[in-house]
Motif scaffolding. Sequence first.
Motif, short mmCIF file in Angstrom:
data_model
loop_
_atom_site.label_atom_id
_atom_site.label_comp_id
_atom_site.label_asym_id
_atom_site.label_seq_id
_atom_site.Cartn_x
_atom_site.Cartn_y
_atom_site.Cartn_z
N ARG A 1 -6.05 -9.06 9.86
CA ARG A 1 -4.89 -8.17 9.99
C ARG A 1 -3.58 -8.93 9.80
O ARG A 1 -2.71 -8.49 9.07
CB ARG A 1 -4.89 -7.47 11.35
N VAL B 1 -3.10 -9.87 6.09
CA VAL B 1 -2.87 -8.72 5.23
C VAL B 1 -1.50 -8.09 5.50
O VAL B 1 -0.77 -7.77 4.56
CB VAL B 1 -4.00 -7.67 5.39
N THR B 2 -1.14 -7.94 6.76
CA THR B 2 0.12 -7.26 7.06
C THR B 2 1.34 -8.14 6.77
O THR B 2 2.44 -7.62 6.59
CB THR B 2 0.19 -6.79 8.53
N SER B 3 1.15 -9.44 6.71
CA SER B 3 2.29 -10.33 6.47
C SER B 3 2.44 -10.72 5.01
O SER B 3 3.26 -11.56 4.67
CB SER B 3 2.17 -11.59 7.33
N THR B 4 1.66 -10.12 4.14
CA THR B 4 1.72 -10.52 2.74
C THR B 4 2.50 -9.51 1.90
O THR B 4 2.75 -8.39 2.32
CB THR B 4 0.30 -10.74 2.17
N THR B 5 2.85 -9.97 0.73
CA THR B 5 3.53 -9.13 -0.26
C THR B 5 2.73 -9.24 -1.56
O THR B 5 1.92 -10.17 -1.71
CB THR B 5 4.96 -9.64 -0.52
N LEU C 1 -1.57 -2.66 -2.24
CA LEU C 1 -1.48 -3.50 -1.04
C LEU C 1 -1.22 -2.65 0.20
O LEU C 1 -1.85 -2.86 1.24
CB LEU C 1 -0.39 -4.56 -1.21
N LEU C 2 -0.32 -1.69 0.10
CA LEU C 2 -0.02 -0.83 1.24
C LEU C 2 -1.24 -0.04 1.69
O LEU C 2 -1.49 0.11 2.90
CB LEU C 2 1.15 0.10 0.92
N GLN D 1 -3.50 -2.52 3.44
CA GLN D 1 -2.95 -2.85 4.76
C GLN D 1 -3.26 -1.76 5.77
O GLN D 1 -3.66 -2.05 6.90
CB GLN D 1 -1.43 -3.07 4.66
N SER E 1 -5.66 -2.30 9.06
CA SER E 1 -5.12 -2.04 10.38
C SER E 1 -5.99 -1.04 11.14
O SER E 1 -6.33 -1.24 12.31
CB SER E 1 -3.68 -1.54 10.27
#
Length: 186
Positions: free
Chosen positions: A25, A28-32, A115-116, A119, A123
């Motif tokens: 998590r 994945v959530t901290s990536t762009t 990506l969204l 994510q 989550s």
Amino acid sequence: MRAPRVVDQIRHEHKNMGRVLAELRDRVTSTTPDALTARHLDLLYRMLFYIRVFPNKMHHPKEEDYLFPALLKRAPALKAEVAALRQQHMEGDRALEELEASYKSLQDNPALETLLAFQAQVSSYVDAEFAHMRHEEDVILPAALEALTEADWQAIERAFITNRDPLFSDEVELGFEVLAHTLGAD
């Protein structure tokens, strides 16, 4: 009767699985989309592969085949609780398949919308898995400690003792070294 060793093992397996889930998590959530390098994608794949190999192929089947039947035999009032956990295992398998497909889409098309979506799926999956493990530890294990006999626990322990976590065992299995290093498990 003191708590059987297998209860500590189950909790320890949950803790280790939680480490991988939390790292998945966080990564994945901290990536762009710009940060989705081949190395980053490989690490995400390794985390998903670990979840497929250990929790879904070793840990959950032992709960299904040994812990849950013993508990139902001694505490039939928990039938609905156990049925819900079994359902969560099946839903987790399906959600992991969807995550793997979403990962493949992300690998093929590392755009923002892909990506969204990934994510959001990660989550949701991680939240569900943490809730599942919490329920097992807060409700099922205490009920099992109350209801199961020493003979029940011995059979459960014999089954779980064969679990060899490919990431958090004394020797990390081939293919999991990078992930072990990332998690500080080596």
